[in-house]
Design a protein around this motif. Sequence first.
Motif, PDB file in Angstrom:
ATOM      1  N   GLY A 167       2.418   6.587   4.683  1.00  0.00           N
ATOM      2  CA  GLY A 167       1.065   6.245   4.258  1.00  0.00           C
ATOM      3  C   GLY A 167       0.465   5.089   5.047  1.00  0.00           C
ATOM      4  N   PRO A 168       1.108   3.920   5.085  1.00  0.00           N
ATOM      5  CA  PRO A 168       0.559   2.815   5.887  1.00  0.00           C
ATOM      6  C   PRO A 168       0.476   3.138   7.371  1.00  0.00           C
ATOM      7  N   SER A 202      -5.219   5.625  11.761  1.00  0.00           N
ATOM      8  CA  SER A 202      -6.585   6.124  11.603  1.00  0.00           C
ATOM      9  C   SER A 202      -7.609   5.092  12.066  1.00  0.00           C
ATOM     10  N   TRP A 203      -7.280   3.818  11.883  1.00  0.00           N
ATOM     11  CA  TRP A 203      -8.184   2.772  12.399  1.00  0.00           C
ATOM     12  C   TRP A 203      -8.289   2.860  13.915  1.00  0.00           C
ATOM     13  N   TYR A 226       0.822  -1.201   0.000  1.00  0.00           N
ATOM     14  CA  TYR A 226       0.000   0.000   0.000  1.00  0.00           C
ATOM     15  C   TYR A 226       0.864   1.262   0.000  1.00  0.00           C
ATOM     16  N   GLY A 248      -2.601   5.095   7.850  1.00  0.00           N
ATOM     17  CA  GLY A 248      -3.759   4.243   7.631  1.00  0.00           C
ATOM     18  C   GLY A 248      -4.085   3.401   8.851  1.00  0.00           C
ATOM     19  N   HIS A 249      -3.087   2.728   9.396  1.00  0.00           N
ATOM     20  CA  HIS A 249      -3.319   1.917  10.596  1.00  0.00           C
ATOM     21  C   HIS A 249      -3.687   2.793  11.787  1.00  0.00           C
ATOM     22  N   ALA A 278      -6.676   2.911   2.048  1.00  0.00           N
ATOM     23  CA  ALA A 278      -6.393   2.621   3.453  1.00  0.00           C
ATOM     24  C   ALA A 278      -7.374   1.635   4.044  1.00  0.00           C
ATOM     25  N   LEU A 288      -5.766  -1.392   4.831  1.00  0.00           N
ATOM     26  CA  LEU A 288      -4.983  -1.303   6.061  1.00  0.00           C
ATOM     27  C   LEU A 288      -5.884  -1.395   7.278  1.00  0.00           C
ATOM     28  N   TYR A 289      -7.076  -0.795   7.187  1.00  0.00           N
ATOM     29  CA  TYR A 289      -8.036  -0.929   8.286  1.00  0.00           C
ATOM     30  C   TYR A 289      -8.366  -2.400   8.525  1.00  0.00           C
ATOM     31  N   GLY A 292      -7.253   7.939  -1.335  1.00  0.00           N
ATOM     32  CA  GLY A 292      -6.410   7.485  -0.236  1.00  0.00           C
ATOM     33  C   GLY A 292      -7.140   6.712   0.846  1.00  0.00           C
ATOM     34  N   PRO A 293      -8.259   7.228   1.384  1.00  0.00           N
ATOM     35  CA  PRO A 293      -8.963   6.476   2.432  1.00  0.00           C
ATOM     36  C   PRO A 293      -9.462   5.114   1.977  1.00  0.00           C
TER      37      PRO A 293
END
Length: 301
Positions: free
Chosen positions: A273-274, A280-281, A79, A277-278, A116, A119-120, A112-113
């Motif tokens: 970026g990753p 944000s979860w 990602y 993403g993580h 992601a 990643l979530y 992007g989301p």
Amino acid sequence: AVVRSRRRIARHRTASWAQIAPLRISQSALRQRFDDDPDVANADAAPQRGELRFFAGGGAWLVLGARDMMAAPGVALFYGTWFWGMALLLGWVFQARPEYTMSFASGCLLVGPFMAMGLYDISRRREAGLAPALADSLTCWERHLGSMGMLVLVLIVLELLWGRASLVVFAVFFNTGMPSTTGVLQAVFNPENWSFVAVYSAVGGVFAALVFSTSVVSIPMILDRDTDALTAGITSIRVVLENPLTMLLWGALITLLVGASLWAGSVALVLVGPLLGHASWHAYRAAVQRVPAAAMQPELA
């Protein structure tokens, strides 16, 4: 699989089937127990939102995100490479057609989301004690296609309005034609053009806030609870309105890390970026009450 399981039980069991029989439960009885459990019964009800504290949780979100990255480095690299590619394309647009930079940037904020979301899914599976898998993360949106499609439509409308508004700002302040890349840089850093910079930043800030408020919680919530797009979007906006300072700082931190990565060399997005993403979860987990494990296991199985 059922036959093999029965054979293993037969080889290792120490009690007779007659002794085990009273422990069995029918599907109807199991469903009745789930219906009587208030936690499971309310899993699809209106989500409960928690109060957020950025300085108590923001750093923890990044730490938890880093742990998820280290648990699945291959997925993070995959990602992250895509995020890097988006940054390279954004740089090309800025050099070739600077008037479309804001519009393309909003498109990146849109895509992007959804990237992601994979990643979530990795972070969610780790919470459930399941092994992370790239293939599963790439298809995690399939069960939520209807809700995701509606949310995509809303964000696309915002993105188009953002791009149109940025073009109008350019047209008002540069009535002799769209400037080149050099002209944009001169306009931004020229003290005489402070009004252009102020208006351009204000317009971009309004649309960025709308995109952020609509998607910061809604996308992980759709993945987690399989809720509809309207409920997820309203919940996301309410989380932002109820925790304005925390979400403002969180958005500023995301902007700072992404901006620093682009300034230092976009290749840094392979890691940043990753990580975001993580993280944000975990920010979503802190904002919205967790669905009981019994309610989410069937989907993850």
